[in-house]
Design an enzyme around this catalytic site. Structure first.
Site, PDB file in Angstrom:
ATOM      1  N   CYS A   1      -4.471   9.505   9.228  1.00  0.00           N
ATOM      2  CA  CYS A   1      -4.331  10.856   9.748  1.00  0.00           C
ATOM      3  C   CYS A   1      -5.530  11.647   9.283  1.00  0.00           C
ATOM      4  CB  CYS A   1      -3.035  11.498   9.286  1.00  0.00           C
ATOM      5  SG  CYS A   1      -3.015  11.823   7.547  1.00  0.00           S
TER       6      CYS A   1
ATOM      7  N   ARG B   1       3.807  11.341  10.599  1.00  0.00           N
ATOM      8  CA  ARG B   1       3.939  10.239   9.650  1.00  0.00           C
ATOM      9  C   ARG B   1       5.301  10.196   8.978  1.00  0.00           C
ATOM     10  NH1 ARG B   1       0.222   7.534   7.455  1.00  0.00           N
ATOM     11  NH2 ARG B   1       1.378   7.665   5.528  1.00  0.00           N
TER      12      ARG B   1
ATOM     13  N   ILE C   1      -5.217  13.851  -4.625  1.00  0.00           N
ATOM     14  CA  ILE C   1      -4.129  13.176  -3.896  1.00  0.00           C
ATOM     15  C   ILE C   1      -4.645  12.513  -2.611  1.00  0.00           C
ATOM     16  CG2 ILE C   1      -1.814  13.436  -2.888  1.00  0.00           C
ATOM     17  CD1 ILE C   1      -1.745  14.229  -5.795  1.00  0.00           C
TER      18      ILE C   1
ATOM     19  N   ARG D   1      -3.684   7.203   4.139  1.00  0.00           N
ATOM     20  CA  ARG D   1      -2.245   7.335   3.886  1.00  0.00           C
ATOM     21  C   ARG D   1      -1.415   6.104   4.266  1.00  0.00           C
ATOM     22  NH1 ARG D   1      -0.228  13.072   5.969  1.00  0.00           N
ATOM     23  NH2 ARG D   1       1.398  12.801   4.428  1.00  0.00           N
ATOM     24  N   PRO D   2      -1.574   5.021   3.549  1.00  0.00           N
ATOM     25  CA  PRO D   2      -0.741   3.839   3.823  1.00  0.00           C
ATOM     26  C   PRO D   2       0.724   4.066   3.420  1.00  0.00           C
ATOM     27  CG  PRO D   2      -2.175   3.440   1.934  1.00  0.00           C
ATOM     28  CD  PRO D   2      -2.505   4.809   2.433  1.00  0.00           C
ATOM     29  N   VAL D   3       1.591   3.105   3.799  1.00  0.00           N
ATOM     30  CA  VAL D   3       3.017   3.184   3.415  1.00  0.00           C
ATOM     31  C   VAL D   3       3.411   1.955   2.596  1.00  0.00           C
ATOM     32  CG1 VAL D   3       3.759   4.707   5.293  1.00  0.00           C
ATOM     33  CG2 VAL D   3       3.733   2.230   5.659  1.00  0.00           C
ATOM     34  N   ASP D   4       2.407   1.341   1.925  1.00  0.00           N
ATOM     35  CA  ASP D   4       2.668   0.102   1.192  1.00  0.00           C
ATOM     36  C   ASP D   4       3.727   0.270   0.097  1.00  0.00           C
ATOM     37  OD1 ASP D   4       0.622   1.745   0.123  1.00  0.00           O
ATOM     38  OD2 ASP D   4       0.021   0.162  -1.251  1.00  0.00           O
ATOM     39  N   LEU D   5       3.762   1.435  -0.551  1.00  0.00           N
ATOM     40  CA  LEU D   5       4.751   1.608  -1.629  1.00  0.00           C
ATOM     41  C   LEU D   5       6.173   1.613  -1.085  1.00  0.00           C
ATOM     42  CD1 LEU D   5       3.202   4.305  -4.021  1.00  0.00           C
ATOM     43  CD2 LEU D   5       2.876   1.838  -3.983  1.00  0.00           C
TER      44      LEU D   5
ATOM     45  N   ASP E   1      -0.988  20.619  -0.996  1.00  0.00           N
ATOM     46  CA  ASP E   1      -0.727  21.405   0.217  1.00  0.00           C
ATOM     47  C   ASP E   1      -1.126  22.873   0.052  1.00  0.00           C
ATOM     48  OD1 ASP E   1       0.205  19.116   1.372  1.00  0.00           O
ATOM     49  OD2 ASP E   1       2.330  19.618   1.208  1.00  0.00           O
TER      50      ASP E   1
ATOM     51  N   LYS F   1       9.886  22.858   5.278  1.00  0.00           N
ATOM     52  CA  LYS F   1       9.665  21.755   6.233  1.00  0.00           C
ATOM     53  C   LYS F   1       9.785  20.401   5.534  1.00  0.00           C
ATOM     54  CE  LYS F   1       5.322  20.417   7.077  1.00  0.00           C
ATOM     55  NZ  LYS F   1       4.829  19.038   6.962  1.00  0.00           N
ATOM     56  N   ASN F   2       9.122  20.263   4.388  1.00  0.00           N
ATOM     57  CA  ASN F   2       9.054  18.949   3.756  1.00  0.00           C
ATOM     58  C   ASN F   2      10.352  18.558   3.054  1.00  0.00           C
ATOM     59  OD1 ASN F   2       6.555  18.595   4.779  1.00  0.00           O
ATOM     60  ND2 ASN F   2       5.440  19.034   2.879  1.00  0.00           N
TER      61      ASN F   2
ATOM     62  N   ARG G   1       3.069  23.107  13.472  1.00  0.00           N
ATOM     63  CA  ARG G   1       3.815  21.984  12.906  1.00  0.00           C
ATOM     64  C   ARG G   1       4.590  22.422  11.668  1.00  0.00           C
ATOM     65  NH1 ARG G   1       0.660  16.469  12.237  1.00  0.00           N
ATOM     66  NH2 ARG G   1       2.733  16.051  11.419  1.00  0.00           N
TER      67      ARG G   1
HETATM   68  C1  EPZ Z   1       4.199  14.434   1.349  1.00  0.00           C
HETATM   69  O1  EPZ Z   1       3.504  13.446   2.092  1.00  0.00           O
HETATM   70  C2  EPZ Z   1       4.116  15.697   2.163  1.00  0.00           C
HETATM   71  N1  EPZ Z   1       4.740  15.461   3.451  1.00  0.00           N
HETATM   72  C3  EPZ Z   1       2.667  16.128   2.325  1.00  0.00           C
HETATM   73  O2  EPZ Z   1       2.643  17.374   3.000  1.00  0.00           O
HETATM   74  C4  EPZ Z   1       2.054  16.302   0.930  1.00  0.00           C
HETATM   75  O3  EPZ Z   1       0.685  16.605   1.069  1.00  0.00           O
HETATM   76  C5  EPZ Z   1       2.230  15.024   0.114  1.00  0.00           C
HETATM   77  O4  EPZ Z   1       3.621  14.644   0.075  1.00  0.00           O
HETATM   78  C6  EPZ Z   1       1.740  15.164  -1.323  1.00  0.00           C
HETATM   79  O5  EPZ Z   1       2.427  16.204  -1.956  1.00  0.00           O
HETATM   80  C7  EPZ Z   1       6.058  15.497   3.568  1.00  0.00           C
HETATM   81  O6  EPZ Z   1       6.782  15.731   2.617  1.00  0.00           O
HETATM   82  C8  EPZ Z   1       6.621  15.273   4.928  1.00  0.00           C
HETATM   83  P1  EPZ Z   1       2.675  10.832  -0.744  1.00  0.00           P
HETATM   84  P2  EPZ Z   1       3.633  11.901   1.712  1.00  0.00           P
HETATM   85  O7  EPZ Z   1       3.404   9.593  -0.369  1.00  0.00           O
HETATM   86  O8  EPZ Z   1       5.019  11.655   1.256  1.00  0.00           O
HETATM   87  C9  EPZ Z   1      -0.819   7.546  -1.098  1.00  0.00           C
HETATM   88  C10 EPZ Z   1       1.919  18.962   4.573  1.00  0.00           C
HETATM   89  O9  EPZ Z   1       0.820  19.574   4.729  1.00  0.00           O
HETATM   90  N2  EPZ Z   1       0.205   6.567  -0.693  1.00  0.00           N
HETATM   91  O10 EPZ Z   1       3.126  11.573  -1.960  1.00  0.00           O
HETATM   92  O11 EPZ Z   1       3.108  11.116   2.842  1.00  0.00           O
HETATM   93  C11 EPZ Z   1      -1.141   8.529   0.007  1.00  0.00           C
HETATM   94  O12 EPZ Z   1      -2.098   8.009   0.900  1.00  0.00           O
HETATM   95  C12 EPZ Z   1       1.943  17.483   4.264  1.00  0.00           C
HETATM   96  O13 EPZ Z   1       3.018  19.510   4.692  1.00  0.00           O
HETATM   97  C13 EPZ Z   1      -0.114   5.221  -0.670  1.00  0.00           C
HETATM   98  O14 EPZ Z   1      -1.245   4.819  -0.975  1.00  0.00           O
HETATM   99  O15 EPZ Z   1       2.627  11.838   0.499  1.00  0.00           O
HETATM  100  C14 EPZ Z   1      -1.634   9.711  -0.792  1.00  0.00           C
HETATM  101  O16 EPZ Z   1      -2.980   9.521  -1.129  1.00  0.00           O
HETATM  102  C15 EPZ Z   1       0.625  16.842   4.366  1.00  0.00           C
HETATM  103  N3  EPZ Z   1       0.866   4.323  -0.323  1.00  0.00           N
HETATM  104  C16 EPZ Z   1      -0.777   9.670  -2.068  1.00  0.00           C
HETATM  105  O17 EPZ Z   1      -0.280   8.346  -2.131  1.00  0.00           O
HETATM  106  C17 EPZ Z   1       2.124   4.725  -0.002  1.00  0.00           C
HETATM  107  O18 EPZ Z   1       2.962   3.863   0.328  1.00  0.00           O
HETATM  108  C18 EPZ Z   1       0.421  10.619  -2.084  1.00  0.00           C
HETATM  109  O19 EPZ Z   1       1.133  10.490  -0.870  1.00  0.00           O
HETATM  110  C19 EPZ Z   1       2.445   6.087  -0.030  1.00  0.00           C
HETATM  111  C20 EPZ Z   1       1.467   6.995  -0.384  1.00  0.00           C
END
Ligand code: EPZ
Length: 416
Positions: A116, A92, A327, A121-125, A305, A22-23, A397
């Site tokens: 969520c 997201r 995480i 889970r912000p998207v600032d990066l 995960d 999926k991911n 999902r």
């Molecule tokens: C991916 O989410 C996966 N989703 C998640 O799987 C998985 O848990 C996660 O990576 C970690 O491995 C998909 O691939 C669709 P991140 P993602 O950006 O990309 C913080 C599942 O169950 N962060 O690596 O959203 C964030 O809040 C799902 O299948 C910021 O602060 O994860 C988190 O604490 C759930 N700012 C950490 O970083 C940002 O701009 C890692 O998030 C981006 C992230």
């Protein structure tokens, strides 16, 4: 709302086919926005999140059509650069259209994903990365308004911590930017390597695959391609826990051990026997389970995960284990539900102390997020008596044909 009923205590024996990840599929589908030509994805699982991504792409103008079984064909011109709240709020990963839209159309309006269940889970990066590439970003009515009137320019982007989604979004955008982009402290998850393989087949120039430093030389245009999605490592690990917790033996057909990272070592340390075979991975448990510590980390560390599912396994192991989540800040929602089934788990900040019990007992429980849902299914498979898991839409999902896969190996499970 669907529920799942499980009668516990039946060891799983047989074969489970592992679906496409999926991911990996989500960013790969977003890559369909990078060209008008046809991108054909093979090994696509039938999952609610992928249907959501298809709906999002369709309203951007992309035709998403099944080509043959488990194959999706994406193609066509972008006719709309807005990703609406109604779709983004469901998933997201919708944010992954921002990079491709900006790269192709120089403008995008994407609803800001909210928090969520598993954290803020912000998207600032993602946004800082696009700004470094020359985009102007503002917030307007809950939407991210992004503009790059002169196109995106290559930049060196150093992530302060590892983000899978930000790495993917910037890779997608950088493939069509002008000049060179260097992503430092990039995520190394197998899904990233899969995305790079597909982008490369589409004509992108990306070096450093499998490392945390990715160098992208932007190209003028990308073309169509055909790409086979890698097997789902989280589904693999989840069914490995199912075989182990029931004391069974299951061939996970199509699975790849190399993608499991530290999860493989943790399972082995806990007493689970894992054998790589030509067709996939055989997972069996002949003796007791031992309490084993785990700490979630970016790949190749222990996957967040897999944290909930491994915790259920440890709930019935001999001795104690400490499971630490680094995480996400709120990913222990399965703990009270597992405790209702007789588990002895205490949460202290980011760690959970699990004291193994000889057995769990069936109970009605409530699923809270995707992976937590399966941790309750695992508990139900091992428990004495009947377990009913409520709110299984979370499960749909990201896990394909759960009841069929488990029942095919002797589990007594039904949806009602
Ligand atoms: C991916 O989410 C996966 N989703 C998640 O799987 C998985 O848990 C996660 O990576 C970690 O491995 C998909 O691939 C669709 P991140 P993602 O950006 O990309 C913080 C599942 O169950 N962060 O690596 O959203 C964030 O809040 C799902 O299948 C910021 O602060 O994860 C988190 O604490 C759930 N700012 C950490 O970083 C940002 O701009 C890692 O998030 C981006 C992230």
């Amino acid at each position: 709302m669907d529920r799942i009923r499980i009668e516990g205590g039946h060891p799983l024996e047989g074969v489970i086919d592992i679906s496409g990840a999926k991911n990996a599929a989500l960013p790969l589908m977003a890559a369909g926005l990078l060209t008008d030509e046809r991108l054909v994805l093979e090994n696509v699982a039938d999952l609610a999140d992928l249907t959501t991504m298809a709906a999002l792409l369709t309203q951007h103008g992309i035709a998403v059509e099944p080509e043959q079984k488990r194959c999706l064909s994406l193609g066509g011109a972008i006719t709309n650069t807005e990703a609406p709240y109604d779709i983004v709020r469901k998933m997201r990963a919708s944010i992954l259209v921002l990079g491709p839209l900006l790269a192709r159309k120089r403008v995008a309006r994407v609803s800001l994903p909210g928090g969520c269940a598993i954290g803020t889970r912000p998207v600032d990066l993602h946004l800082k990365g696009f700004e470094a590439m020359g985009a102007r970003i503002s917030l307007d009515g809950g939407y991210i308004q992004a503009e790059a009137p002169n196109g995106l320019q290559g930049a060196e982007i150093m992530f302060p911590f590892v983000s899978v989604g930000a790495t993917e979004n910037l890779l997608l955008a950088a493939s069509l930017a002008e000049g060179q982009t260097v992503l430092v402290n990039a995520a190394r998850e197998p899904e990233i390597s899969d995305l790079i393989a597909c982008l490369t087949a589409m004509g992108a120039d990306i070096a450093g695959v499998g490392t945390d430093r990715l160098v992208v030389n932007g190209v003028g245009a990308l073309h169509g391609a055909r790409h086979r999605i890698l097997p789902d490592r989280i589904e693999t690990g989840t069914y490995a826990c199912a075989a182990a917790i029931t004391g069974g033996s299951v061939l996970l057909r199509g699975a790849r051990a190399v993608d499991l990272g530290a999860v493989l070592a943790a399972l082995a340390q806990a007493g689970v026997v894992i054998e790589e075979q030509a067709e996939g991975i055989r997972v069996s448990r002949r003796n007791g389970l031992h309490g084993t510590d785990a700490m979630t980390e970016p790949f190749p560390g222990f996957a967040t995960d897999m944290q909930a599912q491994f915790m259920t396994l440890m709930a019935v192991a001999d001795g104690a284990s400490m499971i630490t989540e680094t995480i996400f800040e709120n990913r222990f929602m399965h703990v009270p539900e597992l405790n209702r089934m007789g588990a002895r788990i205490n949460v202290h900040g980011a760690s959970a102390i699990v004291r193994g019990v000889p057995s769990l007992s069936g109970a009605p429980v409530m699923a809270t997020d995707l992976r937590a849902s399966f941790s309750l299914v695992l508990a139900g498979l091992a428990a004495k008596g009947e377990t009913v898991v409520n709110r299984v839409y979370h499960l749909d999902r990201g896990y394909e044909a759960v009841e069929a896969k488990l029942a095919g190996c002797g589990a007594v499970i039904e949806r009602f």
